[in-house]
Scaffold this active site. Structure first.
Site, PDB file in Angstrom:
ATOM      1  N   ASN A  59      33.613  35.621  46.268  1.00 27.82           N
ATOM      2  CA  ASN A  59      32.222  36.058  46.374  1.00 27.82           C
ATOM      3  C   ASN A  59      31.507  35.480  47.610  1.00 27.82           C
ATOM      4  O   ASN A  59      32.155  35.053  48.560  1.00 27.82           O
ATOM      5  CB  ASN A  59      31.449  35.856  45.070  1.00 27.82           C
ATOM      6  CG  ASN A  59      30.454  36.995  44.893  1.00 27.82           C
ATOM      7  OD1 ASN A  59      29.356  36.929  45.428  1.00 27.82           O
ATOM      8  ND2 ASN A  59      30.858  38.043  44.205  1.00 27.82           N
ATOM      9  N   ARG A  60      30.179  35.504  47.586  1.00 27.63           N
ATOM     10  CA  ARG A  60      29.415  35.368  48.827  1.00 27.63           C
ATOM     11  C   ARG A  60      28.959  33.945  49.135  1.00 27.63           C
ATOM     12  O   ARG A  60      28.651  33.176  48.217  1.00 27.63           O
ATOM     13  CB  ARG A  60      28.185  36.286  48.777  1.00 27.63           C
ATOM     14  CG  ARG A  60      28.564  37.754  48.764  1.00 27.63           C
ATOM     15  CD  ARG A  60      27.372  38.675  48.581  1.00 27.63           C
ATOM     16  NE  ARG A  60      27.801  40.066  48.639  1.00 27.63           N
ATOM     17  CZ  ARG A  60      28.372  40.712  47.617  1.00 27.63           C
ATOM     18  NH1 ARG A  60      28.544  40.113  46.454  1.00 27.63           N
ATOM     19  NH2 ARG A  60      28.759  41.962  47.760  1.00 27.63           N
TER      20      ARG A  60
ATOM     21  N   HIS B 151      34.269  36.930  50.023  1.00 24.01           N
ATOM     22  CA  HIS B 151      35.688  36.904  49.647  1.00 24.01           C
ATOM     23  C   HIS B 151      36.591  36.353  50.751  1.00 24.01           C
ATOM     24  O   HIS B 151      37.669  36.879  51.021  1.00 24.01           O
ATOM     25  CB  HIS B 151      36.150  38.311  49.248  1.00 24.01           C
ATOM     26  CG  HIS B 151      35.543  38.832  47.973  1.00 24.01           C
ATOM     27  ND1 HIS B 151      35.098  38.026  46.966  1.00 24.01           N
ATOM     28  CD2 HIS B 151      35.311  40.116  47.538  1.00 24.01           C
ATOM     29  CE1 HIS B 151      34.628  38.775  45.966  1.00 24.01           C
ATOM     30  NE2 HIS B 151      34.735  40.033  46.290  1.00 24.01           N
TER      31      HIS B 151
ATOM     32  N   HIS C 146      41.182  39.811  42.115  1.00 22.15           N
ATOM     33  CA  HIS C 146      40.240  40.935  42.176  1.00 22.15           C
ATOM     34  C   HIS C 146      40.843  42.247  41.680  1.00 22.15           C
ATOM     35  O   HIS C 146      40.644  43.292  42.289  1.00 22.15           O
ATOM     36  CB  HIS C 146      39.696  41.089  43.596  1.00 22.15           C
ATOM     37  CG  HIS C 146      38.329  41.697  43.663  1.00 22.15           C
ATOM     38  ND1 HIS C 146      37.998  42.873  43.034  1.00 22.15           N
ATOM     39  CD2 HIS C 146      37.202  41.280  44.284  1.00 22.15           C
ATOM     40  CE1 HIS C 146      36.729  43.152  43.279  1.00 22.15           C
ATOM     41  NE2 HIS C 146      36.215  42.206  44.035  1.00 22.15           N
ATOM     42  N   SER C 147      41.567  42.190  40.546  1.00 20.26           N
ATOM     43  CA  SER C 147      42.057  43.456  39.977  1.00 20.26           C
ATOM     44  C   SER C 147      40.883  44.277  39.459  1.00 20.26           C
ATOM     45  O   SER C 147      39.934  43.734  38.892  1.00 20.26           O
ATOM     46  CB  SER C 147      43.039  43.181  38.841  1.00 20.26           C
ATOM     47  OG  SER C 147      44.293  42.817  39.385  1.00 20.26           O
ATOM     48  N   TYR C 148      40.972  45.588  39.695  1.00 20.64           N
ATOM     49  CA  TYR C 148      40.043  46.547  39.095  1.00 20.64           C
ATOM     50  C   TYR C 148      40.763  47.159  37.903  1.00 20.64           C
ATOM     51  O   TYR C 148      41.847  47.723  38.059  1.00 20.64           O
ATOM     52  CB  TYR C 148      39.730  47.682  40.070  1.00 20.64           C
ATOM     53  CG  TYR C 148      38.828  47.374  41.222  1.00 20.64           C
ATOM     54  CD1 TYR C 148      39.233  46.516  42.245  1.00 20.64           C
ATOM     55  CD2 TYR C 148      37.591  47.999  41.336  1.00 20.64           C
ATOM     56  CE1 TYR C 148      38.407  46.282  43.332  1.00 20.64           C
ATOM     57  CE2 TYR C 148      36.765  47.767  42.434  1.00 20.64           C
ATOM     58  CZ  TYR C 148      37.176  46.910  43.416  1.00 20.64           C
ATOM     59  OH  TYR C 148      36.365  46.681  44.497  1.00 20.64           O
TER      60      TYR C 148
ATOM     61  N   ASP D 189      26.936  43.440  39.009  1.00 22.46           N
ATOM     62  CA  ASP D 189      27.675  42.764  40.075  1.00 22.46           C
ATOM     63  C   ASP D 189      27.147  41.333  40.088  1.00 22.46           C
ATOM     64  O   ASP D 189      26.540  40.885  41.049  1.00 22.46           O
ATOM     65  CB  ASP D 189      27.455  43.476  41.416  1.00 22.46           C
ATOM     66  CG  ASP D 189      28.453  43.030  42.483  1.00 22.46           C
ATOM     67  OD1 ASP D 189      29.185  42.052  42.239  1.00 22.46           O
ATOM     68  OD2 ASP D 189      28.470  43.656  43.558  1.00 22.46           O
TER      69      ASP D 189
ATOM     70  N   GLN E  27      32.459  36.763  37.434  1.00 24.16           N
ATOM     71  CA  GLN E  27      31.771  37.835  38.146  1.00 24.16           C
ATOM     72  C   GLN E  27      32.175  39.144  37.489  1.00 24.16           C
ATOM     73  O   GLN E  27      33.335  39.543  37.518  1.00 24.16           O
ATOM     74  CB  GLN E  27      32.180  37.847  39.631  1.00 24.16           C
ATOM     75  CG  GLN E  27      31.442  38.878  40.482  1.00 24.16           C
ATOM     76  CD  GLN E  27      30.049  38.451  40.901  1.00 24.16           C
ATOM     77  OE1 GLN E  27      29.690  37.276  40.779  1.00 24.16           O
ATOM     78  NE2 GLN E  27      29.247  39.381  41.395  1.00 24.16           N
TER      79      GLN E  27
ATOM     80  N   GLU F  22      36.105  38.681  37.551  1.00 22.40           N
ATOM     81  CA  GLU F  22      36.669  37.655  38.423  1.00 22.40           C
ATOM     82  C   GLU F  22      36.211  36.291  37.924  1.00 22.40           C
ATOM     83  O   GLU F  22      35.041  35.962  38.002  1.00 22.40           O
ATOM     84  CB  GLU F  22      36.193  37.889  39.852  1.00 22.40           C
ATOM     85  CG  GLU F  22      36.496  39.273  40.380  1.00 22.40           C
ATOM     86  CD  GLU F  22      35.439  39.753  41.382  1.00 22.40           C
ATOM     87  OE1 GLU F  22      35.378  39.181  42.475  1.00 22.40           O
ATOM     88  OE2 GLU F  22      34.683  40.674  41.062  1.00 22.40           O
TER      89      GLU F  22
HETATM   90  C1  GLA Z   1      32.889  41.602  44.366  1.00 24.91           C
HETATM   91  C2  GLA Z   1      31.491  41.621  44.842  1.00 24.91           C
HETATM   92  C3  GLA Z   1      31.018  43.008  44.956  1.00 24.91           C
HETATM   93  C4  GLA Z   1      31.913  43.808  45.860  1.00 24.91           C
HETATM   94  C5  GLA Z   1      33.310  43.753  45.356  1.00 24.91           C
HETATM   95  C6  GLA Z   1      34.248  44.442  46.311  1.00 24.91           C
HETATM   96  O1  GLA Z   1      32.988  41.892  43.041  1.00 24.91           O
HETATM   97  O2  GLA Z   1      30.628  40.862  44.051  1.00 24.91           O
HETATM   98  O3  GLA Z   1      29.715  43.023  45.457  1.00 24.91           O
HETATM   99  O4  GLA Z   1      31.888  43.265  47.142  1.00 24.91           O
HETATM  100  O5  GLA Z   1      33.709  42.431  45.185  1.00 24.91           O
HETATM  101  O6  GLA Z   1      33.787  45.667  46.748  1.00 24.91           O
END
Ligand code: GLA
Length: 347
Positions: free
Chosen positions: A78-79, A104, A178-180, A250, A283, A311
């Site tokens: 994350n940020r 990331h 970061h699996s979707y 998010d 997250q 996450e």
């Molecule tokens: C994380 C972030 C989101 C986005 C995704 C990837 O979950 O929090 O804002 O950047 O990764 O797209």
């Protein structure tokens, strides 16, 4: 355990695909490029296997433009606000790759490196040990960091993720995966009908660039209260400032220490995913940036919210938030983190 070539990266590294299976028919395919989980086939309530993660068919697609599908995230999940933090009196500038912020791990995070991979089998479990050394100054971070990530698939349909790291200079570290997921099956539908429970009394609200304000906010009376099972779509369209900033969910949830972090149930398939972790945060991202422009495996179009991520992590922007649990690793110390995704079904 099978191993085949996944081609060569645009930097000339040969990478492989490893196939891990168990007696329940579960099949996990992973590449050492970014430690990416390419596919994960698990049974539904009738024993039918579906791939429940989003991704691409080719290495080139992952290299060209991936929203971190299935990848190991590092050095920092994350940020970090404006890509800056001060540690022991020194200010560091990181790569900014998400508006004004660092996301990331930067431009070339751990999701874009070819990891060393060593397969193993232990009892009725199979797995892979990934190793990577991130040099001093990588994406602006101090210190040489040696990271080890272990994926284990057990006979009980658990996917265990273990992270370890050491450093030779103090530095932030916050590794995640970061699996979707789409428990109905990759590309089948949006994820709004998935029923989610998150074991969190609080979350960390964000500003319009998705940086936490520092507040720890109680979830009571908000669309972030997932303490009782609630469909992702039930409140996602509410007129709420935090949902507006996130374009949906998010957000980092502050996990209650006892019990599993989260449970996700998909009614049509009966699939259940339970998440346990040693991390203080989760997250929950509802795939808001998926907008129908990416074509995934088999050419399927990933429309809005066709996948979600959960996450496990320390909180975003912790290096700038003295009130958050620390993410600083020091020489002589060892970073350790463990998360289990357990897949079962309900009748
Ligand atoms: C994380 C972030 C989101 C986005 C995704 C990837 O979950 O929090 O804002 O950047 O990764 O797209």
């Amino acid at each position: 355990m099978g191993r085949e070539s996944f081609g060569t990266t645009n930097r000339g590294e040969a990478v492989n695909v490893y196939t891990l299976t168990n007696a329940q028919g579960t099949e996990l395919r992973v590449t050492n490029y970014g430690g990416i989980i390419l596919s994960l086939k698990v049974p539904d309530r009738n024993g039918r296997l579906d791939d429940i993660v989003l991704g691409y068919d080719s290495l080139a697609d992952y290299e060209r433009s991936s929203p971190y599908f299935g990848a190991i995230i590092g050095r920092y999940g994350n940020r970090i606000a404006r890509g800056r933090f001060t540690l022991d009196g020194k200010t560091y500038t990181l790569a900014t790759n998400n508006g004004p912020n660092h996301l990331h791990g930067g431009v070339k995070g751990f999701d874009k490196v070819a990891w060393d991979a060593a397969p193993f089998a232990r009892g009725d479990s199979v797995g892979l040990v990934f190793q990577h050394t991130s040099p001093d100054g990588d994406e602006g971070y101090p210190g040489t960091v040696r990271a080890t990530v272990t994926y284990t698939l057990t006979a009980q349909n658990e996917l265990i993720l273990e992270y370890e790291a050491t450093t030779d200079q103090a530095t932030p570290i916050n590794l995640t995966q970061h699996s979707y997921f789409n428990l109905a099956g990759d590309g089948k539908s949006d994820i709004l009908g998935h029923v989610v429970t998150v074991n969190a009394d609080a979350f960390t609200p964000v500003d319009s660039t998705l940086i936490p304000t520092g507040e720890i906010r109680n979830v009571t009376g908000t669309p972030f209260d997932f303490r009782t099972p609630t469909a992702i779509g039930a409140r996602i369209a509410q007129d709420d400032e935090q949902l507006r900033y996130g374009r949906g969910y998010d957000h980092n949830f502050v996990l209650t220490k006892a019990g599993p972090a989260a449970l996700v149930y998909e009614p049509s398939s009966g699939r259940v995913m339970e998440i346990s972790t040693t991390e203080p945060g989760l997250q929950f991202y509802s795939g808001n940036f998926l907008d129908g422009t990416l074509r995934g495996k088999g050419g399927v179009v990933y429309r809005h919210r066709y996948g979600f991520a959960m996450e496990t992590q320390h909180f975003p922007d912790s290096p700038n938030k003295p009130g958050f649990p620390s993410t600083i690793l020091r020489p002589g110390g060892e970073y350790r983190s463990r998360t289990v995704y357990h897949f079962t079904v309900r009748p």
